[in-house]
Design a protein around this motif. Structure first.
Motif, PDB file in Angstrom:
ATOM      1  N   GLN A 227      -6.999  11.195   3.187  1.00  0.00           N
ATOM      2  CA  GLN A 227      -6.870  12.642   2.954  1.00  0.00           C
ATOM      3  C   GLN A 227      -7.477  13.478   4.081  1.00  0.00           C
ATOM      4  OE1 GLN A 227      -8.613  11.960  -1.205  1.00  0.00           O
ATOM      5  NE2 GLN A 227      -7.378  13.785  -1.459  1.00  0.00           N
ATOM      6  N   ALA A 228      -6.600  13.965   4.951  1.00  0.00           N
ATOM      7  CA  ALA A 228      -7.055  14.871   6.008  1.00  0.00           C
ATOM      8  C   ALA A 228      -7.388  16.244   5.419  1.00  0.00           C
ATOM      9  CB  ALA A 228      -5.983  15.009   7.082  1.00  0.00           C
ATOM     10  N   ALA A 229      -6.951  16.501   4.190  1.00  0.00           N
ATOM     11  CA  ALA A 229      -7.163  17.804   3.539  1.00  0.00           C
ATOM     12  C   ALA A 229      -8.642  18.192   3.484  1.00  0.00           C
ATOM     13  CB  ALA A 229      -6.581  17.783   2.127  1.00  0.00           C
TER      14      ALA A 229
ATOM     15  N   PHE B 149      -7.755  13.347  -6.383  1.00  0.00           N
ATOM     16  CA  PHE B 149      -6.675  12.990  -7.302  1.00  0.00           C
ATOM     17  C   PHE B 149      -7.186  12.237  -8.532  1.00  0.00           C
ATOM     18  CE2 PHE B 149      -4.544  13.161  -3.051  1.00  0.00           C
ATOM     19  CZ  PHE B 149      -3.774  14.284  -3.286  1.00  0.00           C
TER      20      PHE B 149
ATOM     21  N   TYR C 117      -5.199  17.875  13.844  1.00  0.00           N
ATOM     22  CA  TYR C 117      -4.466  16.685  13.393  1.00  0.00           C
ATOM     23  C   TYR C 117      -2.996  16.818  13.817  1.00  0.00           C
ATOM     24  CZ  TYR C 117      -3.305  12.756  10.294  1.00  0.00           C
ATOM     25  OH  TYR C 117      -2.905  11.545   9.793  1.00  0.00           O
TER      26      TYR C 117
ATOM     27  N   ASN D 244      -6.038  17.548  -4.051  1.00  0.00           N
ATOM     28  CA  ASN D 244      -6.715  16.728  -3.029  1.00  0.00           C
ATOM     29  C   ASN D 244      -8.219  16.738  -3.246  1.00  0.00           C
ATOM     30  OD1 ASN D 244      -5.216  15.505  -0.588  1.00  0.00           O
ATOM     31  ND2 ASN D 244      -4.144  17.445  -0.873  1.00  0.00           N
TER      32      ASN D 244
ATOM     33  N   VAL E  66       9.105  13.910   3.254  1.00  0.00           N
ATOM     34  CA  VAL E  66       8.058  13.396   2.359  1.00  0.00           C
ATOM     35  C   VAL E  66       7.537  14.512   1.455  1.00  0.00           C
ATOM     36  CG1 VAL E  66       5.997  13.649   3.839  1.00  0.00           C
ATOM     37  CG2 VAL E  66       6.123  11.773   2.240  1.00  0.00           C
TER      38      VAL E  66
ATOM     39  N   THR F 261       7.785   6.003   0.471  1.00  0.00           N
ATOM     40  CA  THR F 261       8.202   6.681   1.698  1.00  0.00           C
ATOM     41  C   THR F 261       8.995   5.736   2.605  1.00  0.00           C
ATOM     42  OG1 THR F 261       6.060   6.111   2.626  1.00  0.00           O
ATOM     43  CG2 THR F 261       6.271   8.298   1.665  1.00  0.00           C
TER      44      THR F 261
ATOM     45  N   CYS G 260      -5.831   6.860  -1.213  1.00  0.00           N
ATOM     46  CA  CYS G 260      -5.051   7.902  -0.540  1.00  0.00           C
ATOM     47  C   CYS G 260      -5.912   8.444   0.585  1.00  0.00           C
ATOM     48  CB  CYS G 260      -4.654   9.044  -1.479  1.00  0.00           C
ATOM     49  SG  CYS G 260      -3.550  10.232  -0.656  1.00  0.00           S
TER      50      CYS G 260
ATOM     51  N   ARG H  31       0.833  -1.209   0.000  1.00  0.00           N
ATOM     52  CA  ARG H  31       0.000   0.000   0.000  1.00  0.00           C
ATOM     53  C   ARG H  31       0.864   1.255   0.000  1.00  0.00           C
ATOM     54  NH1 ARG H  31      -0.809   4.115   2.346  1.00  0.00           N
ATOM     55  NH2 ARG H  31       0.755   3.432   3.833  1.00  0.00           N
ATOM     56  N   ARG H  32       0.500   2.191  -0.807  1.00  0.00           N
ATOM     57  CA  ARG H  32       1.139   3.499  -0.801  1.00  0.00           C
ATOM     58  C   ARG H  32       0.064   4.535  -1.044  1.00  0.00           C
ATOM     59  NH1 ARG H  32       4.357   4.179  -5.211  1.00  0.00           N
ATOM     60  NH2 ARG H  32       3.933   2.163  -6.153  1.00  0.00           N
ATOM     61  N   SER H  33       0.273   5.746  -0.623  1.00  0.00           N
ATOM     62  CA  SER H  33      -0.693   6.805  -0.916  1.00  0.00           C
ATOM     63  C   SER H  33      -0.566   7.157  -2.386  1.00  0.00           C
ATOM     64  CB  SER H  33      -0.432   8.028  -0.037  1.00  0.00           C
ATOM     65  OG  SER H  33      -0.755   7.711   1.295  1.00  0.00           O
TER      66      SER H  33
ATOM     67  N   ARG I   8      -1.606   9.364  -5.644  1.00  0.00           N
ATOM     68  CA  ARG I   8      -2.070  10.741  -5.870  1.00  0.00           C
ATOM     69  C   ARG I   8      -2.363  11.056  -7.340  1.00  0.00           C
ATOM     70  NH1 ARG I   8       1.708  10.893  -1.694  1.00  0.00           N
ATOM     71  NH2 ARG I   8       0.810  11.567   0.305  1.00  0.00           N
TER      72      ARG I   8
ATOM     73  N   ARG J 144      10.407   4.266   6.401  1.00  0.00           N
ATOM     74  CA  ARG J 144       9.926   3.995   7.752  1.00  0.00           C
ATOM     75  C   ARG J 144      11.116   3.720   8.670  1.00  0.00           C
ATOM     76  NH1 ARG J 144       6.008   5.281   5.307  1.00  0.00           N
ATOM     77  NH2 ARG J 144       3.905   4.414   5.433  1.00  0.00           N
TER      78      ARG J 144
HETATM   79  C1  FMN Z   1      -5.209  10.171   8.202  1.00  0.00           C
HETATM   80  C2  FMN Z   1      -4.284  10.540   7.071  1.00  0.00           C
HETATM   81  C3  FMN Z   1      -4.474  11.724   6.389  1.00  0.00           C
HETATM   82  C4  FMN Z   1      -3.681  12.037   5.281  1.00  0.00           C
HETATM   83  N1  FMN Z   1      -3.954  13.172   4.570  1.00  0.00           N
HETATM   84  C5  FMN Z   1      -3.357  13.378   3.373  1.00  0.00           C
HETATM   85  C6  FMN Z   1      -3.796  14.410   2.516  1.00  0.00           C
HETATM   86  O1  FMN Z   1      -4.689  15.188   2.844  1.00  0.00           O
HETATM   87  N2  FMN Z   1      -3.191  14.540   1.299  1.00  0.00           N
HETATM   88  C7  FMN Z   1      -2.199  13.702   0.890  1.00  0.00           C
HETATM   89  O2  FMN Z   1      -1.709  13.862  -0.232  1.00  0.00           O
HETATM   90  N3  FMN Z   1      -1.746  12.693   1.699  1.00  0.00           N
HETATM   91  C8  FMN Z   1      -2.321  12.510   2.914  1.00  0.00           C
HETATM   92  N4  FMN Z   1      -1.922  11.465   3.720  1.00  0.00           N
HETATM   93  C9  FMN Z   1      -0.898  10.525   3.240  1.00  0.00           C
HETATM   94  C10 FMN Z   1       0.428  10.639   3.986  1.00  0.00           C
HETATM   95  O3  FMN Z   1       1.152  11.724   3.500  1.00  0.00           O
HETATM   96  C11 FMN Z   1       1.173   9.298   3.764  1.00  0.00           C
HETATM   97  O4  FMN Z   1       0.456   8.273   4.386  1.00  0.00           O
HETATM   98  C12 FMN Z   1       2.595   9.303   4.317  1.00  0.00           C
HETATM   99  O5  FMN Z   1       3.390  10.268   3.687  1.00  0.00           O
HETATM  100  C13 FMN Z   1       3.240   7.917   4.144  1.00  0.00           C
HETATM  101  O6  FMN Z   1       3.237   7.553   2.785  1.00  0.00           O
HETATM  102  P1  FMN Z   1       2.498   6.244   2.239  1.00  0.00           P
HETATM  103  O7  FMN Z   1       1.054   6.339   2.620  1.00  0.00           O
HETATM  104  O8  FMN Z   1       2.689   6.270   0.741  1.00  0.00           O
HETATM  105  O9  FMN Z   1       3.132   5.042   2.894  1.00  0.00           O
HETATM  106  C14 FMN Z   1      -2.649  11.170   4.886  1.00  0.00           C
HETATM  107  C15 FMN Z   1      -2.415  10.007   5.629  1.00  0.00           C
HETATM  108  C16 FMN Z   1      -3.222   9.690   6.696  1.00  0.00           C
HETATM  109  C17 FMN Z   1      -2.988   8.414   7.437  1.00  0.00           C
END
Ligand code: FMN
Length: 222
Positions: free
Chosen positions: A164-166, A121, A76, A117, A92, A206, A162, A10-12, A14, A208
């Motif tokens: 997204q807290a945004a 995306f 947050y 966001n 990051v 990313t 992904c 899993r990766r975020s 975008r 860890r």
């Molecule tokens: C609850 C939560 C909110 C996040 N909000 C955003 C966001 O608004 N936009 C974004 O691009 N990434 C967001 N991320 C992704 C993080 O940046 C990402 O999980 C972190 O950099 C680790 O990368 P990975 O998920 O690829 O392992 C969020 C992650 C979490 C867990």
């Protein structure tokens, strides 16, 4: 895919392909994710799953208010960042901007990337998650397990996400458009769909810290 493979891969993501995700798949992901444990089985999660016209309508409204002075209903991040969190956050951010060709000082480009966001995306499914504001921090702990499950189960089904807290600061607009009751706090959103393999931002992997660094192992001989 084993659970370990789903979690590790899993990766975020975008940038998504427009390939639709059927409602049955979204429902299955949420049904399985809701097997998450929660204190006294309270199941504090509440979701709004959008595709098609409702997704477009929300996206347009939020893109229009990107950059507006809005505030989430919960904190947050800490007010001031400190180590080791500050360095990790910076790394990051710069790694992502680097892949996108955004240099230091290019604030307009950064703001445009942040506004992406609000289109989830380009994902065909947008999820908004809320929690009853009367619940305590323990329920937020349960919520995190649920959200982790959503992402893992999606990965197991060959899908990408992904978190997204945004979305949280834009709760007023989201509340109005999705008819979210006043007792619910917007926790976060989540993009769900198929990753665009050609998008440079999706190449971000990313780092860890290893377990031996963040965990104190006690009672073993070596
Ligand atoms: C609850 C939560 C909110 C996040 N909000 C955003 C966001 O608004 N936009 C974004 O691009 N990434 C967001 N991320 C992704 C993080 O940046 C990402 O999980 C972190 O950099 C680790 O990368 P990975 O998920 O690829 O392992 C969020 C992650 C979490 C867990």
């Amino acid at each position: 895919m084993t659970a370990e493979e789903a979690i590790a891969s899993r990766r975020s993501i975008r940038a998504f392909l427009p390939t639709p995700v059927p409602r049955a798949d979204v429902e299955r992901i949420l049904d399985i994710a809701a097997r998450a444990p929660s204190g006294t089985n309270m199941q504090p999660w509440r979701g709004y799953a959008l595709t098609g016209a409702p997704l477009r309508a929300l996206t347009e409204a939020l893109v229009a208010e990107a950059g507006a002075k809005v505030e989430a209903e919960y904190r947050y991040y800490p007010e001031a960042f400190f180590e080791p969190y500050l360095s990790r956050r910076r790394k990051v951010g710069w790694d992502l901007y680097g892949l996108l060709g955004i240099a230091r000082g290019e604030t307009e480009k950064m703001q445009r990337q942040h506004a992406r966001n609000f289109t989830f995306f380009g994902a065909p499914v947008g999820l908004i998650f809320t929690i009853d504001r009367r619940l305590e921090i323990g329920s937020w702990l349960d919520y995190g397990i649920f959200l982790g499950n959503v992402m893992t189960v999606a990965r197991g089904m060959g899908l990408d996400t992904c978190p997204q807290a945004a979305f949280a600061p834009h709760h007023r607009t989201i509340r109005a458009m999705l008819n979210i009751p006043a007792n619910e706090v917007v926790v976060c959103g989540m993009a769900l769909g198929h990753a665009d393999p050609a998008a440079p931002e999706n190449a971000l992997v990313t780092e860890r810290a290893p377990a031996a660094e963040f965990c104190s192992f006690q009672g073993w001989d070596r």
